[in-house]
Design a protein around this motif. Structure first.
Motif, PDB file in Angstrom:
ATOM      1  N   SER A   1       0.815  -1.228   0.000  1.00 21.58           N
ATOM      2  CA  SER A   1       0.000   0.000   0.000  1.00 21.58           C
ATOM      3  C   SER A   1       0.841   1.267   0.000  1.00 21.58           C
TER       4      SER A   1
ATOM      5  N   TRP B   1      -5.504   2.196  -4.340  1.00 14.50           N
ATOM      6  CA  TRP B   1      -5.293   3.553  -4.860  1.00 14.50           C
ATOM      7  C   TRP B   1      -6.010   4.589  -4.005  1.00 14.50           C
ATOM      8  N   TRP B   2      -6.107   4.402  -2.703  1.00 16.25           N
ATOM      9  CA  TRP B   2      -6.804   5.320  -1.813  1.00 16.25           C
ATOM     10  C   TRP B   2      -6.155   6.690  -1.846  1.00 16.25           C
TER      11      TRP B   2
ATOM     12  N   GLU C   1      -0.785   4.689  -1.396  1.00 15.16           N
ATOM     13  CA  GLU C   1      -1.840   5.437  -0.714  1.00 15.16           C
ATOM     14  C   GLU C   1      -1.431   6.897  -0.531  1.00 15.16           C
TER      15      GLU C   1
END
Length: 173
Positions: free
Chosen positions: A36, A58-59, A39
């Motif tokens: 992640s 893809w936050w 992010e």
């Protein structure tokens, strides 16, 4: 302009490192990002055309102006992502979660948004011509209306922003 070889597998960490060094062209890559690290990343204007991006979350990523033509983002979470002015023509967005995403002026022509979640997404000026919106959920989405300028769109059990469902199959031509 140097092009990355077809099918090159890179990590999210490597992508960020190369982007920070000034590289912008990453077409046809296979992204491997289980940590992640993307992010909240700022990847404005990146070229990920034809890339397999399914393993990365893809936050809150800034992909404004990005080229994601024919990219595979099926099933990923793009919660809070900025895709304003991005090109997603022909992209596989099957089951992608766009909750609270900014898709203003995004080109989604011929994109497969089957089962996509677009809760509270900003869709001002987004283009959906020839898109597949079967089972997509636009609950609370801003600026999404069916109008005479839309062409070739397939609605089928599509939840509209006000909660009504276009059962279909309904094809807008």
């Amino acid at each position: 302009m140097e092009m990355v070889g077809s099918g090159e597998e890179i990590s999210g960490e490597e992508l960020l490192k190369r982007y920070t060094a000034g590289e912008r062209n990453f077409p046809l890559i296979i992204l491997n990002d289980e940590k992640s690290v993307l992010e909240g990343a700022d990847l404005r204007g990146i070229n990920l055309m034809g890339s397999d991006l399914r393993t990365a979350p893809w936050w809150n990523v800034n992909l404004s102006g990005a080229c994601l033509l024919a990219a595979d983002l099926g099933g990923v979470s793009m919660d809070g992502a900025d895709l304003s002015n991005a090109y997603l023509t022909g992209a596989c967005l099957w089951g992608t979660n766009f909750t609270n995403a900014n898709l203003s002026n995004c080109i989604l022509e011929e994109a497969n948004l089957r089962r996509a979640i677009l809760w509270n997404a900003n869709l001002r000026g987004a283009v959906f011509d020839k898109a597949i919106l079967a089972y997509a959920d636009f609950t609370g989405a801003q600026y999404f209306t069916i109008n005479r300028y839309m062409t070739g769109i397939l609605f089928w059990n599509t939840t509209m922003p006000d909660g009504t469902v276009v059962e279909g199959p309904t094809y807008i031509n």
